[in-house]
Design an enzyme around this catalytic site. Structure first.
Site, PDB file in Angstrom:
ATOM      1  N   ASP A   9       1.205  -1.218   0.024  1.00 53.70           N
ATOM      2  CA  ASP A   9      -0.058   0.180  -0.269  1.00 53.70           C
ATOM      3  C   ASP A   9       0.664   1.321  -0.125  1.00 53.70           C
ATOM      4  OD1 ASP A   9      -2.307  -2.103   0.293  1.00 53.70           O
ATOM      5  OD2 ASP A   9      -2.654  -0.980   2.230  1.00 53.70           O
ATOM      6  N   ASP A  47      -4.459  -1.063  -1.641  1.00 58.05           N
ATOM      7  CA  ASP A  47      -5.790  -0.530  -1.630  1.00 58.05           C
ATOM      8  C   ASP A  47      -6.797  -0.187  -2.709  1.00 58.05           C
ATOM      9  OD1 ASP A  47      -7.264  -1.190   0.721  1.00 58.05           O
ATOM     10  OD2 ASP A  47      -7.082   0.998   1.916  1.00 58.05           O
ATOM     11  N   HIS A  49     -10.340   1.502  -3.365  1.00 58.06           N
ATOM     12  CA  HIS A  49     -12.232   1.013  -2.949  1.00 58.06           C
ATOM     13  C   HIS A  49     -12.550   1.625  -3.907  1.00 58.06           C
ATOM     14  CE1 HIS A  49      -9.906  -0.275   0.979  1.00 58.06           C
ATOM     15  NE2 HIS A  49      -9.789   0.645   1.512  1.00 58.06           N
ATOM     16  N   HIS A  80     -10.725   6.793   1.659  1.00 58.82           N
ATOM     17  CA  HIS A  80      -9.508   6.928   0.866  1.00 58.82           C
ATOM     18  C   HIS A  80      -9.102   5.795  -0.370  1.00 58.82           C
ATOM     19  CE1 HIS A  80      -9.877   3.091   4.122  1.00 58.82           C
ATOM     20  NE2 HIS A  80      -8.517   3.356   3.112  1.00 58.82           N
ATOM     21  N   LYS A 104      -6.862  -5.060  -3.166  1.00 62.94           N
ATOM     22  CA  LYS A 104      -7.583  -5.118  -2.369  1.00 62.94           C
ATOM     23  C   LYS A 104      -9.101  -4.399  -1.465  1.00 62.94           C
ATOM     24  CE  LYS A 104      -4.566  -4.360   0.503  1.00 62.94           C
ATOM     25  NZ  LYS A 104      -5.149  -3.164   1.994  1.00 62.94           N
ATOM     26  N   CYS A 149      -2.579  -2.806   7.494  1.00 66.37           N
ATOM     27  CA  CYS A 149      -2.398  -3.819   5.902  1.00 66.37           C
ATOM     28  C   CYS A 149      -1.151  -4.306   5.943  1.00 66.37           C
ATOM     29  CB  CYS A 149      -2.682  -3.406   5.114  1.00 66.37           C
ATOM     30  SG  CYS A 149      -3.686  -2.716   4.441  1.00 66.37           S
TER      31      CYS A 149
HETATM   32  C1  VGL Z   1      -5.023   0.821   5.528  1.00 67.52           C
HETATM   33  C2  VGL Z   1      -6.750   1.136   6.971  1.00 67.52           C
HETATM   34  C3  VGL Z   1      -7.134   1.581   5.289  1.00 67.52           C
HETATM   35  C4  VGL Z   1      -3.251   0.453   5.486  1.00 67.52           C
HETATM   36  C5  VGL Z   1      -5.964  -0.165   4.655  1.00 67.52           C
HETATM   37  O1  VGL Z   1      -2.865   0.041   4.259  1.00 67.52           O
HETATM   38  O2  VGL Z   1      -3.014  -0.325   6.295  1.00 67.52           O
HETATM   39  N1  VGL Z   1      -5.673   0.670   6.455  1.00 67.52           N
HETATM   40  N2  VGL Z   1      -7.117   0.282   4.713  1.00 67.52           N
HETATM   41 ZN    ZN Z   2      -8.617   1.445   3.286  1.00 68.23          ZN
END
Ligand code: VGL
Ligand code: ZN
Length: 202
Positions: A9, A47, A49, A80, A104, A149
């Site tokens: 990420d 990430d 979404h 985010h 993901k 993550c």
């Molecule tokens: C993450 C919170 C929400 C991460 C991703 O990459 O750790 N944390 N989405």
């Molecule tokens: Zn996230």
């Protein structure tokens, strides 16, 4: 033995100043880059979404903290890493152009911290099958966030039987509560991960 790198990420929205800025995430970019340049096989998790994801604060006006999302306890996060936005794109200095990307967090009703499975363990990203197809038995992991993550990716990898090294110097965490990063590291260690600082186990 094939040893691959997983970069978790390293996206603009997780950099300081972003909506889910991880303290110090910008500082690890050169270290992540050095690791990327060291490995032949590099995986990047992303990430990714939908804009109405159920973990987003915009979907729960006036609420903060924990909610229940489809039967699971869920932290409300600032919106985010919305698909196709600049915030969801990789920090270019990490050199991830040749990385194999696993996305993901696409299902609106479940979050996905691990690069292998969603938090309900219903959906598989295909990462395990891919690594098996490449004969990978050992993984090094870096990126953000140590306490979310990175942690769940490392712990799933341990459970799946990989030899796992956390490159602690190239990770940063959110630390919503003091001690979260250290607790995450202890949890990863208990599950069998080797915690390494600049290459040295600690
Ligand atoms: C993450 C919170 C929400 C991460 C991703 O990459 O750790 N944390 N989405
Ligand atoms: Zn996230």
């Amino acid at each position: 033995m094939t040893h691959a790198l997983i970069v978790v990420d390293m996206q603009h929205d997780f950099m300081p100043g972003g909506p889910l800025g991880v303290p110090g995430a910008n500082e690890i970019v050169p270290d992540v880059r050095a690791l990327v340049d060291d490995f032949e096989l590099v995986i990047a998790t992303q990430d990714w979404h939908p804009k109405d994801h159920g973990s987003f604060a915009s979907q729960h006006p006036g609420k903060t903290g924990l909610i229940e999302l489809d039967g699971l306890s869920q932290i409300i996060w600032p919106d985010h890493c919305v698909q196709q936005t600049h915030g969801a794109s990789f920090v270019p200095e990490c050199g991830l152009d040749r990385a194999v990307v696993f996305q993901k967090g696409q299902t609106p009703t479940v979050d996905s911290y691990s690069g292998f499975f969603d938090n309900a363990k219903r959906r598989d990203t295909g990462l395990h099958a891919f690594l098996q197809s490449k004969g990978v038995t050992k993984l090094s992991v870096c990126g953000v966030a140590t306490d979310y993550c990175v942690r769940f990716t490392v712990e799933d990898a341990c459970a799946l039987g990989y030899e796992v090294r956390l490159c602690r110097w190239a990770t940063r965490g959110v630390e919503l509560q003091p001690g979260d990063i250290q607790n995450a590291i202890e949890s990863m260690r208990e599950r069998g991960a080797i915690i390494a600082d600049n290459g040295r186990p600690s």
